[in-house]
Enzyme design. Structure first.
Site, PDB file in Angstrom:
ATOM      1  CG  HIS A  45      22.680 -35.452   4.399  1.00 33.51           C
ATOM      2  ND1 HIS A  45      23.035 -36.689   4.906  1.00 33.51           N
ATOM      3  CD2 HIS A  45      23.790 -34.680   4.488  1.00 33.51           C
ATOM      4  CE1 HIS A  45      24.291 -36.649   5.302  1.00 33.51           C
ATOM      5  NE2 HIS A  45      24.779 -35.444   5.049  1.00 33.51           N
TER       6      HIS A  45
ATOM      7  CD1 TRP B 265       0.725  -5.932  -2.612  1.00 35.57           C
ATOM      8  CD2 TRP B 265       0.109  -6.871  -0.678  1.00 35.57           C
ATOM      9  NE1 TRP B 265       1.302  -7.169  -2.538  1.00 35.57           N
ATOM     10  CE2 TRP B 265       0.941  -7.779  -1.370  1.00 35.57           C
ATOM     11  CE3 TRP B 265      -0.401  -7.250   0.564  1.00 35.57           C
ATOM     12  CZ2 TRP B 265       1.280  -9.022  -0.874  1.00 35.57           C
ATOM     13  CZ3 TRP B 265      -0.073  -8.498   1.065  1.00 35.57           C
ATOM     14  CH2 TRP B 265       0.757  -9.368   0.345  1.00 35.57           C
TER      15      TRP B 265
ATOM     16  CD  GLU C 129      19.514 -12.211  -2.200  1.00 31.51           C
ATOM     17  OE1 GLU C 129      18.784 -12.687  -1.330  1.00 31.51           O
ATOM     18  OE2 GLU C 129      19.243 -11.183  -2.834  1.00 31.51           O
TER      19      GLU C 129
ATOM     20  CE  LYS D 243      16.938 -11.258  -5.143  1.00 26.99           C
ATOM     21  NZ  LYS D 243      16.845 -10.390  -4.104  1.00 26.99           N
TER      22      LYS D 243
ATOM     23  CE  LYS E 241      13.029  -2.495  -2.401  1.00 29.72           C
ATOM     24  NZ  LYS E 241      14.009  -3.535  -2.764  1.00 29.72           N
TER      25      LYS E 241
ATOM     26  NE  ARG F 172       4.665   1.657   0.399  1.00 28.04           N
ATOM     27  CZ  ARG F 172       5.387   1.693   1.502  1.00 28.04           C
ATOM     28  NH1 ARG F 172       6.630   2.073   1.440  1.00 28.04           N
ATOM     29  NH2 ARG F 172       4.865   1.353   2.656  1.00 28.04           N
TER      30      ARG F 172
ATOM     31  CG  ASN G  85       0.374   1.101   4.435  1.00 27.26           C
ATOM     32  OD1 ASN G  85       0.142  -0.100   4.453  1.00 27.26           O
ATOM     33  ND2 ASN G  85       1.592   1.596   4.471  1.00 27.26           N
ATOM     34  N   GLY G  86      -2.192  -0.489   6.173  1.00 26.73           N
ATOM     35  CA  GLY G  86      -2.099  -1.216   7.446  1.00 26.73           C
ATOM     36  C   GLY G  86      -3.275  -2.166   7.603  1.00 26.73           C
TER      37      GLY G  86
ATOM     38  CB  CYS H 265      -0.948   0.085   1.189  1.00 29.17           C
ATOM     39  SG  CYS H 265      -2.198  -1.168   1.192  1.00 29.17           S
TER      40      CYS H 265
ATOM     41  CD  GLU I 150      12.831 -11.755  -4.320  1.00 26.50           C
ATOM     42  OE1 GLU I 150      12.447 -11.202  -3.297  1.00 26.50           O
ATOM     43  OE2 GLU I 150      13.943 -11.499  -4.845  1.00 26.50           O
TER      44      GLU I 150
HETATM   45  C1  G6P Z   1      10.114  -8.022   1.128  1.00 25.96           C
HETATM   46  C2  G6P Z   1      10.905  -7.736  -0.131  1.00 25.96           C
HETATM   47  C3  G6P Z   1      12.266  -8.420  -0.067  1.00 25.96           C
HETATM   48  C4  G6P Z   1      12.995  -7.984   1.198  1.00 25.96           C
HETATM   49  C5  G6P Z   1      12.155  -8.265   2.453  1.00 25.96           C
HETATM   50  C6  G6P Z   1      12.765  -7.616   3.683  1.00 25.96           C
HETATM   51  O1  G6P Z   1       9.727  -9.345   1.158  1.00 25.96           O
HETATM   52  O2  G6P Z   1      10.198  -8.173  -1.269  1.00 25.96           O
HETATM   53  O3  G6P Z   1      13.041  -8.044  -1.186  1.00 25.96           O
HETATM   54  O4  G6P Z   1      14.212  -8.654   1.278  1.00 25.96           O
HETATM   55  O5  G6P Z   1      10.869  -7.689   2.295  1.00 25.96           O
HETATM   56  O6  G6P Z   1      12.742  -6.229   3.533  1.00 25.96           O
HETATM   57  P1  G6P Z   1      13.616  -5.217   4.350  1.00 25.96           P
HETATM   58  O7  G6P Z   1      13.181  -3.866   3.865  1.00 25.96           O
HETATM   59  O8  G6P Z   1      13.264  -5.429   5.795  1.00 25.96           O
HETATM   60  O9  G6P Z   1      15.029  -5.510   4.071  1.00 25.96           O
END
Ligand code: G6P
Length: 608
Positions: free
Chosen positions: A505, A74, A482, A486, A603, A27, A98-99, A2, A489
């Site tokens: 394992h 969102w 990581e 990626k 985000k 966001r 937002n919230g 949001c 995502e």
């Molecule tokens: C969301 C984003 C990720 C991010 C995570 C933590 O899930 O999509 O890319 O790593 O939040 O966010 P922060 O702002 O706390 O690093």
């Protein structure tokens, strides 16, 4: 999650609102809306899907009102439909939120008994009615909002417009971010800085419990009890251009290529041949006092959690302090052993992730010292922490985090060196050596980026594969997590990262000739072990893409190789993640997915 924008001033509000919402798109959202007061009327437009759908509906020439509110939603309570999109209105009260209002069902029932009926499935509409109900008694907007919010449980950032008074906007925040931008004859409220940067760099980061009112020339802030409070006005050093694509096809690609520069910025002033690592931010917390820490606890989510995973290896090996790394969403609901000698490090790019904030709060309550590693000045985690080490990545807009990760690693490595010095675990000569190596880091990251052509060619080959397995050891285990994240995502490909020693394992059962394996094999003690693990998967027909220094590639093995520059073994995680970022980007680009705003993701996850 949001995005909120509220504008009051002398410009056409609609342009500022739409421009602001565009800067908040990262966001994550699935519907959007705006409301502007014009000629004593509230004109509202709402639309499902991308902002472009909303923009198409609006004729900007017809809309000249200079006060308005906007929102990207969102969906949480209620599907992403036009009816559920914000702004919501009840009588005079026009509102964006937002919230999450946790007691909304209870409030809804009470309001229904008083004769209110609702058109949407949202918790936000309840807020509108709640304020409208209070207005019946108080007649004035500010006390009505204050009284309504006293009945609300949950998290919110709201901006309220009074249909009968175009000269004011009202706001409140509790648990969700809200920033106030102070311009010349105009004021702007927004969920995040990039929505405001084009108009002013003078900003107030509102705090939990803050409520207030703005006009074009004035602002007033009150606490939850209605007492006026003063807040610091910050001067933001981000440039508006930093939040633009700058000729790149996607923000993510721009942000990947910005890494040498922002890592350089993150190091600036923090290393010197004479003083080693300088972190004045920690002076007050540990200054003259004895360094009384016997446990380091990291809390974070997503990519930031992966950064913590790398730091654990660094700190344990150099400082000899036990380190725990927890997902914030798990940590907050277990009963962690935390005490006065715990140093908690909360890592968050945005500084607003709800789970990370709650975990950090818990650690602090139990007596831990709290350091934040954060990219956003003035954000919630920085206010909660005893000290903040800022990453200087600039605004990160792409939902999939890239430059935030490598600058987090840079800061965490600086913290490791600083701690090891403080604990007298590192010799001066060794520290000098590492400082020298750090100076070369931006250049080495630049060299890693040169792998882009090779990566792009390989991406074509891997495009139709699923699953894709990533393997690594030691500090490179979190790096492969990581890399896999990626790919999930932005390319929606099922990818998993494994500690290479763990393959046999279980995960090795997945391997056959259709399952590609991406292996990180940096120079060092674990190289031989990695080569054995590669042999295990190659023997089962997997095509293996190896990433490492040229002389580390075992002869006759692997389907493809990406050469990496020679570097100090501590720094290789920062270099080796780069081809993994590019790999995910190129596959997603060839697949044509929405790279900067992948489906279902946000985000900044400001609710649980
Ligand atoms: C969301 C984003 C990720 C991010 C995570 C933590 O899930 O999509 O890319 O790593 O939040 O966010 P922060 O702002 O706390 O690093």
């Amino acid at each position: 999650m949001c995005g909120i924008v509220g504008y009051i001033g002398d410009r056409s509000a609609i342009s500022v609102l739409l421009d602001g919402l565009q800067h908040l798109e990262y966001r994550g959202y699935d519907s959007a809306g705006v409301a502007v007061i014009q000629d004593d009327q509230v004109i509202t437009h709402r639309s499902v899907g991308k902002l472009a759908n909303l923009i198409q509906k609006i004729d900007r020439r017809e809309l000249h009102g200079t006060v308005g509110i906007g929102h990207t939603r969102w969906a949480t309570h209620g599907r992403p439909t036009e009816v559920n999109a914000h702004p919501h209105q009840e009588g005079r009260v026009v509102l964006v939120h937002n919230g999450i209002i946790e007691n909304y069902l209870d409030l809804r029932r009470k309001l229904e008994k008083l004769g209110h009926s609702f058109t949407s499935e949202t918790d936000t509409e309840i807020l509108c009615h709640l304020v409208a109900e209070q207005l019946k008694k108080t007649k004035q907007m500010q006390p009505a909002i204050q009284k309504a919010l006293a009945l609300v449980e949950g998290s919110y950032a709201i901006v309220v417009m009074d249909a009968e008074d175009p000269d004011r906007l009202y706001f409140a925040r509790q648990g969700s971010p809200l920033v106030l931008g102070l311009g010349e004859k105009e004021n702007i409220l927004a969920s995040d800085v990039p929505a405001i940067l084009a108009y002013t760099r003078k900003m107030v980061f509102l705090e939990d419990g803050d409520r207030g009112v703005i006009s074009a020339k004035k602002f007033e802030i009150f606490d939850a009890k209605g007492k006026p409070v003063k807040r610091k006005v910050a001067q933001i050093d981000w440039d508006p251009v930093m939040a633009e694509k700058g000729g790149y096809k996607h923000f993510m690609l721009k942000e990947i290529f910005e890494q040498p520069k922002v890592i350089g910025d993150t190091l600036a002033g923090r290393i010197s041949a004479k003083h080693g690592v300088v972190l004045p931010e920690l002076a007050e917390l540990f200054g003259s006092k004895k360094f009384d820490v016997d446990h380091i606890q990291f809390v974070a989510c997503g990519t930031s959690w992966h950064a913590a995973g790398v730091a654990r290896y660094w700190i344990e090996s150099l400082c000899g302090i036990p380190v725990s790394v927890d997902l914030a969403s798990e940590f907050r609901y277990r009963n962690p052993v935390i005490g006065k000698k715990t140093l908690c490090v909360a890592i968050s790019q945005s500084g607003e992730t709800a789970d990370t904030l709650a975990a950090a709060q818990l650690a602090k309550r139990r007596g831990a010292k709290l350091i934040a590693v954060c990219n956003v000045q003035g954000s919630s985690v920085t206010r909660l922490a005893h000290a903040t080490l800022y990453t200087r990545a600039g605004p990160e807009i792409g939902v999939a985090s890239t430059k935030a990760f490598t600058t987090q690693l840079t800061v965490l490595w600086l913290l490791t060196l600083w701690l090891s010095r403080k604990l007298k675990k590192i010799k001066t000569a060794a520290l000098e050596q590492e400082v020298k190596a750090l100076k070369r880091l931006p250049g080495l990251v630049q060299t890693s980026l040169e792998s882009h052509n090779e990566v792009r060619a390989l991406a074509k080959q891997f495009m139709n594969a699923s699953p894709v397995l990533f393997i690594g050891r030691g500090t490179h285990y979190p790096v492969v997590l990581e890399g896999a994240l990626k790919l999930k995502e932005i390319a929606y490909i099922h990818a998993e990262g494994f500690a290479a020693g763990e393959l046999k394992h279980g995960p090795i059962a997945l391997v056959d000739q259709d399952v590609p394996v991406i292996a990180l094999l940096p120079q060092g003690d674990l190289l031989e072990k990695m080569i054995s693990n590669i042999q295990e998967v190659a023997a089962r027909g997997a095509s293996v893409l190896m990433i490492g220094e040229k002389n580390c590639f075992p002869k006759g093995m692997g389907t493809a190789h990406i050469p990496m520059p020679k570097a100090s073994s501590y720094l290789t995680p920062i270099l080796y993640v780069v081809p993994l970022q590019l790999f995910a980007y190129d596959i997603a680009d060839q697949m044509g997915t929405d790279i900067d705003q992948p489906r279902n993701l946000a985000k900044s996850v400001t609710v649980e």
